[in-house]
Motif scaffolding. Structure first.
Motif, PDB file in Angstrom:
ATOM      1  N   GLU A 167     -69.964 -41.271  12.987  1.00 12.25           N
ATOM      2  CA  GLU A 167     -70.930 -40.063  12.429  1.00 12.25           C
ATOM      3  C   GLU A 167     -70.180 -38.716  11.901  1.00 12.25           C
ATOM      4  N   LYS A 168     -68.917 -38.934  12.529  1.00 14.93           N
ATOM      5  CA  LYS A 168     -67.919 -37.781  12.513  1.00 14.93           C
ATOM      6  C   LYS A 168     -67.367 -37.644  10.970  1.00 14.93           C
ATOM      7  N   PHE A 169     -67.543 -38.924  10.063  1.00 16.01           N
ATOM      8  CA  PHE A 169     -67.142 -38.896   8.808  1.00 16.01           C
ATOM      9  C   PHE A 169     -68.467 -39.031   7.818  1.00 16.01           C
ATOM     10  N   GLU A 170     -68.119 -38.854   6.503  1.00 16.87           N
ATOM     11  CA  GLU A 170     -69.274 -38.854   5.720  1.00 16.87           C
ATOM     12  C   GLU A 170     -68.761 -39.469   4.492  1.00 16.87           C
ATOM     13  N   GLU A 171     -69.777 -39.837   3.615  1.00 21.24           N
ATOM     14  CA  GLU A 171     -69.508 -40.531   2.311  1.00 21.24           C
ATOM     15  C   GLU A 171     -68.841 -39.714   1.318  1.00 21.24           C
ATOM     16  N   GLY A 172     -67.881 -40.136   0.637  1.00 25.56           N
ATOM     17  CA  GLY A 172     -67.273 -39.369  -0.262  1.00 25.56           C
ATOM     18  C   GLY A 172     -65.834 -38.712   0.330  1.00 25.56           C
ATOM     19  N   GLN A 173     -65.791 -38.575   1.673  1.00 26.81           N
ATOM     20  CA  GLN A 173     -64.712 -37.967   2.391  1.00 26.81           C
ATOM     21  C   GLN A 173     -63.406 -38.580   2.263  1.00 26.81           C
ATOM     22  N   LYS A 174     -62.196 -37.821   1.785  1.00 22.15           N
ATOM     23  CA  LYS A 174     -61.033 -38.344   2.133  1.00 22.15           C
ATOM     24  C   LYS A 174     -60.148 -38.565   3.191  1.00 22.15           C
ATOM     25  N   ILE A 175     -59.823 -39.603   3.442  1.00 22.13           N
ATOM     26  CA  ILE A 175     -59.304 -40.100   4.957  1.00 22.13           C
ATOM     27  C   ILE A 175     -57.648 -40.548   4.727  1.00 22.13           C
ATOM     28  N   ASP A 176     -57.069 -40.705   5.652  1.00 26.41           N
ATOM     29  CA  ASP A 176     -55.871 -41.367   5.864  1.00 26.41           C
ATOM     30  C   ASP A 176     -56.048 -42.703   6.982  1.00 26.41           C
ATOM     31  N   VAL A 177     -55.640 -43.823   6.654  1.00 25.24           N
ATOM     32  CA  VAL A 177     -55.683 -44.906   7.530  1.00 25.24           C
ATOM     33  C   VAL A 177     -54.195 -45.462   7.743  1.00 25.24           C
ATOM     34  N   ILE A 178     -54.009 -45.565   9.092  1.00 30.04           N
ATOM     35  CA  ILE A 178     -52.684 -46.009   9.545  1.00 30.04           C
ATOM     36  C   ILE A 178     -52.731 -47.440  10.359  1.00 30.04           C
ATOM     37  N   GLY A 179     -51.938 -48.086  10.093  1.00 23.83           N
ATOM     38  CA  GLY A 179     -51.926 -49.530  10.706  1.00 23.83           C
ATOM     39  C   GLY A 179     -50.447 -50.143  10.560  1.00 23.83           C
ATOM     40  N   THR A 180     -50.413 -51.256  10.942  1.00 24.76           N
ATOM     41  CA  THR A 180     -49.157 -52.213  11.009  1.00 24.76           C
ATOM     42  C   THR A 180     -49.327 -53.182  10.013  1.00 24.76           C
ATOM     43  N   SER A 181     -48.276 -53.089   9.042  1.00 20.98           N
ATOM     44  CA  SER A 181     -48.428 -53.892   7.863  1.00 20.98           C
ATOM     45  C   SER A 181     -48.191 -55.685   8.438  1.00 20.98           C
ATOM     46  N   LYS A 182     -48.785 -56.561   7.666  1.00 22.28           N
ATOM     47  CA  LYS A 182     -48.594 -57.961   7.937  1.00 22.28           C
ATOM     48  C   LYS A 182     -47.219 -58.360   7.944  1.00 22.28           C
ATOM     49  N   GLY A 183     -46.773 -59.154   9.083  1.00 22.93           N
ATOM     50  CA  GLY A 183     -45.192 -59.589   9.197  1.00 22.93           C
ATOM     51  C   GLY A 183     -45.212 -60.770   8.038  1.00 22.93           C
ATOM     52  N   ARG A 184     -43.964 -60.605   7.365  1.00 17.77           N
ATOM     53  CA  ARG A 184     -43.692 -61.760   6.369  1.00 17.77           C
ATOM     54  C   ARG A 184     -42.603 -62.607   6.752  1.00 17.77           C
ATOM     55  N   GLY A 185     -41.750 -62.197   8.010  1.00 19.42           N
ATOM     56  CA  GLY A 185     -40.661 -63.028   8.498  1.00 19.42           C
ATOM     57  C   GLY A 185     -39.346 -62.597   7.757  1.00 19.42           C
ATOM     58  N   PHE A 186     -38.375 -63.519   7.960  1.00 21.24           N
ATOM     59  CA  PHE A 186     -37.177 -63.114   7.121  1.00 21.24           C
ATOM     60  C   PHE A 186     -37.281 -63.679   5.589  1.00 21.24           C
ATOM     61  N   GLN A 187     -37.047 -62.859   4.636  1.00 22.24           N
ATOM     62  CA  GLN A 187     -37.347 -63.018   3.337  1.00 22.24           C
ATOM     63  C   GLN A 187     -36.090 -62.625   2.446  1.00 22.24           C
ATOM     64  N   GLY A 188     -36.048 -63.169   1.348  1.00 19.43           N
ATOM     65  CA  GLY A 188     -34.886 -62.764   0.552  1.00 19.43           C
ATOM     66  C   GLY A 188     -35.203 -61.811  -0.276  1.00 19.43           C
ATOM     67  N   VAL A 189     -34.086 -61.429  -1.298  1.00 19.56           N
ATOM     68  CA  VAL A 189     -34.443 -60.106  -2.033  1.00 19.56           C
ATOM     69  C   VAL A 189     -35.499 -60.188  -3.104  1.00 19.56           C
ATOM     70  N   VAL A 190     -35.915 -61.501  -3.573  1.00 17.85           N
ATOM     71  CA  VAL A 190     -36.692 -61.770  -4.887  1.00 17.85           C
ATOM     72  C   VAL A 190     -38.061 -61.234  -4.237  1.00 17.85           C
TER      73      VAL A 190
END
Length: 214
Positions: free
Chosen positions: A100-123
């Protein structure tokens, strides 16, 4: 006042807005988050509020953590995080923060940990085009020349090379809240946010929100 909540990423879906346009949204279950500590410049050197999320069994916590929660007068939680308030927070220890501290239309930032993809090549990691796919080129998904023979004789720092991809802390700024479902502690946010389903995320008031000038 800057507000932040801890939550869990439920997944993505789509809704229709008032003009019957299809909007892709991420569903986040945020809060309720009890205030476990309030820091001040006079006592701690800076202004901040510490909040918790997700109830936790007492036998899974240390005595120090249990004492901290008992002093605050809140139920034990699994996650703790603090955010700066710049001295404008009107919060006290024991308060419960909800969506309830937020409202519709409000601008926010979301912080999270991205999905792990393991060891990958440059492509895959950087989108390199790669080399010819036929005629015996023997150069298909490699990165090409990495270093110099004579000078400086080593790989330059920051060179894009194969390596671990993903599993890093990321912040997506100025996302828009499409809908707030207070009775279910849900926030529907336009677009995507970092992390997999069920991962911990932080939702806060946008710190770089640009207000349109009249």
């Amino acid at each position: 006042m800057n507000v932040a909540l801890l939550g869990k990423k439920i997944g993505m879906t789509q809704v229709f807005d008032d003009e019957n346009r299809l909007v892709p949204v991420t569903v986040i279950e945020a809060g309720p988050c009890p205030v476990t500590q309030v820091k001040s410049t006079e006592k701690d050197g800076y202004d901040a509020v510490q909040i918790g999320y997700r109830p936790q069994k007492e036998h899974r916590l240390s005595k120090a953590a249990l004492g901290h929660f008992k002093k605050a007068g809140v139920e034990p939680v699994a996650e703790l995080q603090e955010f700066r308030t710049n001295g404008d927070a009107e919060l006290s220890v024991g308060d419960i923060l909800t969506v309830e501290k937020f409202e519709e239309g409000q601008k926010i930032d979301v912080i999270g940990t991205s999905k792990g993809r393991g060891f990958q090549g440059v492509v895959k990691r950087y989108g390199f085009a790669g080399g010819p796919a036929s005629h015996g080129s023997m150069f298909h998904r490699r990165g090409g020349s990495y270093g110099m023979c004579q000078w400086p004789g080593h790989v330059i720092k920051g060179k894009k090379m194969p390596g671990h991809m993903g599993d890093v802390r990321r912040t997506v700024q100025n996302l828009q809240i499409v809908k707030v479902v207070a009775d279910k502690n849900l926030i529907l946010i336009k677009g995507s946010v970092p992390g997999s389903r069920g991962s911990l995320v932080t939702v806060r008031t946008a710190v770089k929100n640009k207000v349109a000038k009249a």
